[in-house]
Design an enzyme around this catalytic site. Structure first.
Site, PDB file in Angstrom:
ATOM      1  N   GLU A 187      18.683  32.228 -17.977  1.00 49.47           N
ATOM      2  CA  GLU A 187      19.343  31.773 -18.948  1.00 49.47           C
ATOM      3  C   GLU A 187      18.818  32.595 -20.253  1.00 49.47           C
ATOM      4  O   GLU A 187      19.865  33.210 -21.148  1.00 49.47           O
ATOM      5  CB  GLU A 187      19.072  30.431 -19.422  1.00 49.47           C
ATOM      6  CG  GLU A 187      20.582  29.604 -18.559  1.00 49.47           C
ATOM      7  CD  GLU A 187      19.922  29.362 -17.173  1.00 49.47           C
ATOM      8  OE1 GLU A 187      18.682  29.576 -16.744  1.00 49.47           O
ATOM      9  OE2 GLU A 187      20.822  28.802 -16.605  1.00 49.47           O
ATOM     10  N   HIS A 202      21.904  17.717 -14.634  1.00 50.56           N
ATOM     11  CA  HIS A 202      23.250  18.588 -14.566  1.00 50.56           C
ATOM     12  C   HIS A 202      24.258  17.511 -15.601  1.00 50.56           C
ATOM     13  O   HIS A 202      25.469  17.880 -15.721  1.00 50.56           O
ATOM     14  CB  HIS A 202      23.885  18.850 -13.344  1.00 50.56           C
ATOM     15  CG  HIS A 202      23.089  19.572 -12.415  1.00 50.56           C
ATOM     16  ND1 HIS A 202      22.049  19.176 -11.871  1.00 50.56           N
ATOM     17  CD2 HIS A 202      23.458  20.755 -12.007  1.00 50.56           C
ATOM     18  CE1 HIS A 202      21.620  20.332 -11.179  1.00 50.56           C
ATOM     19  NE2 HIS A 202      22.454  21.216 -11.160  1.00 50.56           N
TER      20      HIS A 202
END
Lengths: 491, 326
Positions: free
Chosen positions: B59, B128
């Protein structure tokens, strides 16, 4: 120097009888010494003095009953003994001694001559073992169990001039509650005078209610708050200037009987009160004129709740049913089966209602009740009944009901289930002859065919007019309601 | 036409890629796989691997690459799989993207759009499922959006790309499959305002993202009880549209803020504070909050649902502030 005054030994004490002096003029006393015995309505109590010094004149003879605050003796101050010490009320400051001179000149109205060397000399307190709680001169004394400072000091530990103290006693002002504006927070004459005229404690109200009260010119102090912890809310303010809707239930205009006449007082502050009065008059009339009998039965709601759950699962939130819809439907169907409970008592006889028109009691958030009507409720499927219920309750609470929606009910239902109670025995709405009440649907142990289980149950009650029917008819009706609720799919 | 939230997002991406050569999509599996949640399905076939670029699981690297590309004049759309993983790129977003305009004295701008999935409700477990929109809404220098409706899913991307500063768009995972009607010509929407989705008089329910449908359901439930609730979709989480919020509270005098994020220090706390700062004299009850439970979002379905705001808990909070006469 100071005065020893009749203490307040309880919030309700107005006067006390001096029973006995334990000191004589010329005796040296210290703060905390017991110097007199005072008799109250309850008992004899040994009273301490709060000044150190020499006992001067005794102003009251034993046996005399005098009001709280009356000077009993003069205590003449001695020079400060030893160093400065902390007191329970706060630190003794240099400012205080600096103020002593100016205070001395204030005392021209004091009831005893004020020596020039007026010093509130701090002296260590000697607690009296097992003695009485500290008594204070205040006529409005609060709890006296705390170890408070001397009575010539306010709660901030500030010395109070004799003049101010005298004034406070005279005016019945509790110095402990007075906010001092003088040098170093000392209480001045003006403060006492202001405190005397101060209003009652601040009303608990929401910000919006406060703003509204100003805009509408309503005095918050007179209002009954319906919010959390009794807070006055906007609705309470509005009620004070606008009469809310009043429950009026009667036959339809065609039935020749006018609805009960209810005279409403008009003007500001009359609204909530007038609604209460109207309800009061109608209900008083009902209990005065109608010989009520009461029946109750507990209904197994397992079938109904299961059916509701299954049905609601397939539907969007907006179309879901709540138990109330089924209960209303069951009442309407039962009323058709037992028509003797559906109608009015008029001119000494029973007139059966044309159609089943169910009124249901709605508590208004602004107070009071409305009783909107679902017309021909027995002919409506539960979904349609639910939609009308939603619509009517909503508009009732917003005060948007039309005339036809509040008149003509032939039978009224009240449900206090959402308030968590299990049983409600209501009062019949004249000229109707019956009222059905439902409590909350609750889980209870339930015996069925010799087996014990847990079932949701609801208590249904009937208040009925004994002039129109007897218990047997009422029983048939309630039994029908219970039976209908066992087959929700055909309701 | 009938469409889904996912398709509306895809249509917006397709339109953006077609309209401007400088626009490209970059992120994990955005190419052949179509993105972790299938939003970019088919776009690589249409625009090629240069404009729809797969990245490694990194990321910090690919968000940083997006920032660099934006500085160099392109218009990148960076997809981050979930807000949980975006924390690996928070340094890039906070310390670079959000600061460069200021630190360069206005010489640099970072016209970057970052899309990420947020929220719970799909049994994806704690790593998540969190809602950290409030953390991003805390950062000056970026714009934070939360499309909760089909028109917003379709219409927020174009104005976000037109913004010369970084914009973070949160897509709530529970909304992707929501289908409904969208006007065929639906285009760009305003991204600086909140919207009143349902009018009411008794209480304002303020929600955003995945909580908006729940607030609408709660309003339905309340209506059956005679309580009319106004539902406000915040839409823009930074800057907040104070005017719309306060106007609604001025009408209803009561507010319940719904926020899937954790209660303490939440975006809901910010909204409540603004209401008490700006609309204090309109309040007829304390402002209430319905937030996510302060736990890592559980995996088990019933526990997960219990940890989130639900129509029932929103309804209960609204009833509390509306108040009942006992």
């Amino acid at each position: 120097m100071g005065e020893f005054t009749m203490p307040s030994l309880g919030a309700d004490m107005r006067a006390g009888t001096l029973q006995e002096w334990l000191v004589a003029p010329g005796d040296t006393v210290s703060r905390g010494d017991v110097i007199a015995v005072v008799e109250t309505d309850k008992s004899a109590i040994e009273v301490e003095c709060f000044e150190s010094g020499t006992v001067g004149r005794l102003l009251v003879e034993p046996g005399a009953k005098v009001p709280v605050g009356t000077p009993l003796a003069v205590i003449e101050a001695t020079e400060p003994a030893g160093g400065w010490e902390r007191q329970s009320g706060g630190a003794v400051t240099a400012a205080e001694t600096a103020g002593a001179e100016s205070r001395a000149t204030e005392g021209k109205a004091a009831s005893a001559p004020v020596p020039a060397a007026d010093r509130a000399a701090p002296v260590r307190r000697r607690p009296v073992a097992g003695g009485p709680p500290a008594a204070r001169t205040s006529p409005l004394s609060r709890s006296t169990s705390d170890d408070r400072g001397p009575d010539d000091r306010d709660s901030g530990g500030q010395a109070v001039s004799p003049l101010v103290r005298h004034l406070a006693v005279e005016r019945g002002v509790d110095l402990a509650t007075v906010h001092g504006t003088g040098p170093g927070g000392r209480i001045t004459r003006t403060d006492v005078e202001r405190a005397e005229h101060a209003g009652p404690p601040r009303v608990r109200a929401t910000p919006y209610a406060r703003r509204l009260a100003v805009e509408l010119g309503v005095d918050l102090a007179g209002l009954h708050g319906t919010g959390a912890a009794g807070a006055v809310r906007a609705a309470d303010v509005r009620d004070a200037v606008r009469p809310p809707s009043v429950p009026v239930s009667g036959p339809r205009p065609a039935a020749a009987q006018p609805p009960p006449e209810i005279q409403l007082p008009s003007g500001a502050r009359a609204g909530a009160a007038s609604a209460r009065r109207a309800i009061g008059e109608l209900m008083s009339r009902s209990k005065r004129e109608i010989p009520h009998y009461y029946l109750a039965t507990t209904i197994d709601m397992a079938a109904a709740t299961n059916w509701l759950r299954d049905r609601n699962r397939e539907r969007p939130v907006g179309e879901r049913l709540i138990p109330a819809a089924l209960l209303l439907k069951a009442v309407a169907s039962a009323a058709r089966q037992v028509p003797d409970l559906n109608g009015f008592w008029e001119d000494g006889g029973f007139v059966q209602g044309r159609g089943v028109h169910l009124g249901f009691a709605v508590s208004l958030r602004g107070g009071g009740l409305a009783a909107p009507v679902i017309h021909d409720a027995d002919a409506l499927p539960p979904g349609e009944l639910m939609a009308q219920l939603k619509d009517l309750v909503g508009r009732a609470r917003r005060g948007r009901l039309r005339g036809t929606e509040t008149t003509g009910s032939t039978l009224t239902v009240t449900s206090l289930g959402d308030q968590g109670v299990e049983t409600v025995f209501g009062v019949i709405h004249p000229p109707q002859v019956a009222l059905v009440g439902f409590g909350a649907v609750v889980e209870r142990p339930w015996a069925d065919h010799g087996m014990l289980g847990v079932r949701p149950v609801v208590t249904a009650t009937l208040s009925a007019d004994h002039r129109a029917t007897d218990g047997a008819v009422g029983a048939r009706f309630l039994t029908a309601v219970g039976r209908l609720l066992q087959k929700p799919e055909v309701l | 036409m009938t469409t889904t939230y996912r398709e509306a997002l895809r249509d917006a991406l397709r339109e953006a890629l077609a309209a401007d050569e400088r626009v490209f999509l970059i992120g994990e599996d955005v190419g052949a796989y179509g993105g972790a949640f299938g939003v970019s399905l088919g776009l690589v076939e249409e625009f090629g691997p240069l404009r729809v670029r797969n990245t490694p699981l990194s990321e910090s690297a690919f968000v940083g690459a997006g920032i660099g590309a934006a500085l160099a004049g392109l218009r990148p759309i960076v997809e981050v799989m979930t807000v949980n993983f975006s924390l690996l790129a928070l340094d890039q977003i906070l310390n670079n993207a959000a600061t460069l305009r200021h630190m360069s004295g206005g010489q640099l701008s970072v016209p970057l759009v970052i899309r990420m999935t947020t929220g719970a409700g799909r049994q994806l477990a704690a790593q998540h499922s969190h809602s950290l929109e409030g953390w991003y809404a805390h950062i000056p220098g970026i714009r934070v959006l939360a499309p909760a409706t089909l028109p917003d899913a379709r219409g927020m991307l174009t104005p976000a790309l037109a913004d010369p500063d970084p914009v973070v768009i949160f897509e709530h995972g529970s909304l992707y499959n929501v289908s409904g009607e969208l006007e065929a010509g639906a285009g760009p929407v305003d991204i600086s305002s909140a919207a009143v989705l349902r009018e009411g008089e008794d209480v304002t329910l303020l929600a955003y993202g995945g909580s908006v449908p729940k607030a609408l359901d709660a309003a339905e439930l309340l209506a059956s009880d005679g309580v009319t609730a106004e539902v406000v979709d915040l839409r823009s989480l930074r800057p907040l549209d104070d005017a719309t919020i306060m106007a609604s509270v001025a009408r209803t005098h009561r507010a319940v803020v719904v926020d899937e994020g954790w209660r303490t220090g939440s975006l809901a706390a910010e909204v409540c504070t603004r209401i008490t700062e700006q609309a204090f004299w309109d309040l007829d009850a304390p402002v209430a909050r319905v937030c996510g439970a302060e736990v890592p979002i559980p995996y088990a379905a019933h526990l997960e649902q219990a940890a989130l705001p639900q129509p029932e808990s929103i309804t209960a909070a609204a009833r509390e502030v509306v108040g009942r006469r006992g």
